[in-house]
Design an enzyme around this catalytic site. Structure first.
Site, mmCIF file in Angstrom:
data_model
loop_
_atom_site.group_PDB
_atom_site.id
_atom_site.type_symbol
_atom_site.label_atom_id
_atom_site.label_comp_id
_atom_site.label_asym_id
_atom_site.label_seq_id
_atom_site.Cartn_x
_atom_site.Cartn_y
_atom_site.Cartn_z
ATOM 1 N N CYS A 287 -6.494 8.772 1.795
ATOM 2 C CA CYS A 287 -5.089 8.366 1.906
ATOM 3 C C CYS A 287 -4.205 9.345 1.129
ATOM 4 C CB CYS A 287 -4.897 6.912 1.485
ATOM 5 S SG CYS A 287 -3.301 6.227 2.019
ATOM 6 N N HIS B 122 -8.337 4.379 5.432
ATOM 7 C CA HIS B 122 -9.057 3.838 4.278
ATOM 8 C C HIS B 122 -10.479 3.482 4.681
ATOM 9 C CE1 HIS B 122 -5.780 3.388 1.303
ATOM 10 N NE2 HIS B 122 -5.012 3.289 2.373
ATOM 11 N N GLU C 117 -12.774 2.474 2.838
ATOM 12 C CA GLU C 117 -13.192 1.294 2.075
ATOM 13 C C GLU C 117 -12.703 -0.006 2.704
ATOM 14 O OE1 GLU C 117 -9.151 2.292 0.258
ATOM 15 O OE2 GLU C 117 -10.797 3.347 1.247
#
Length: 208
Positions: free
Chosen positions: A84, A188, A190
């Site tokens: 990001c 992202h 994650e």
């Protein structure tokens, strides 16, 4: 055996979620603000959420950190992943809250998303396709798929060959950039469930 990963801690909001995702894929990861630990790491991950200016300010506030990153990544070829704003900071400059000098590892600038269609909302938020560029097909880290995005600014690369993947939000937006041992993703991993975890696993196995 997995190589050691330094997850750079400069106060980024997504630090702990990235840490948890790396642990899920079996990475021996150290969350660190110590330049010497970064110098000893075999892989480096730079997270980031918030503004370009604030993230660069946080990184620069750690004495010796940028020098350690440049030494490991640029001089020694250590595999590096920016996530990001961690990816956006690779640019030459960012235009959020004025002009801020970036790391300038991949030439380009970070600009506000300004779709021509007023129905297209900013920030770009939610799940969207990741389309690998034709020249990057077969890259061992990024595959076609769907990932989670949350950003109002986007990376505009000077050299199209530095663009690894694109997404669409009223216009084409860069989803990933890469050069040599450096890769950055706008999405992202994650938060991208199976797709994101697979990408992190690919990064851990990557031999640029």
């Amino acid at each position: 055996m997995r190589q050691s990963v330094a997850l750079v801690d400069y106060g980024a909001g997504n630090l702990h979620s990235v840490h948890n995702a790396l642990k899920r894929v079996g990475a021996p990861v150290s969350v660190t603000a110590d330049p010497d630990e970064v110098r000893a790491a075999e892989r480096i991950v730079l997270p980031g959420v918030g503004s370009f200016k604030a993230c660069l300010g946080g990184l620069r506030a750690i004495s010796g950190m940028i020098a350690a990153l440049e030494e490991r990544v640029l001089d020694h070829g250590t595999p590096f992943l920016g996530i990001c704003v961690g990816m956006q900071m690779l640019a030459t400059r960012g235009l959020e809250h004025g002009t801020t000098k970036g790391l300038d590892w991949i030439s380009g600038e970070v600009r506000l998303i300004e779709p021509s269609d007023p129905a297209i909302k900013v920030p770009h938020m939610g799940w969207n396709d990741v389309a690998v560029m034709p020249h990057a097909k077969g890259h061992s880290v990024i595959e076609e798929g769907e990932a989670y995005f949350l950003h109002s600014y986007h990376f505009v690369a000077d050299d199209p060959h530095d663009v690894l993947a694109m997404t669409d939000h009223g216009e084409g937006l860069v989803a990933a950039v890469a050069r040599d041992n450096i890769i950055g993703v706008q999405f992202h991993p994650e938060k991208s469930q199976a797709y994101g975890l697979a990408m992190l696993e690919h990064f851990l196995e990557w031999r640029p």
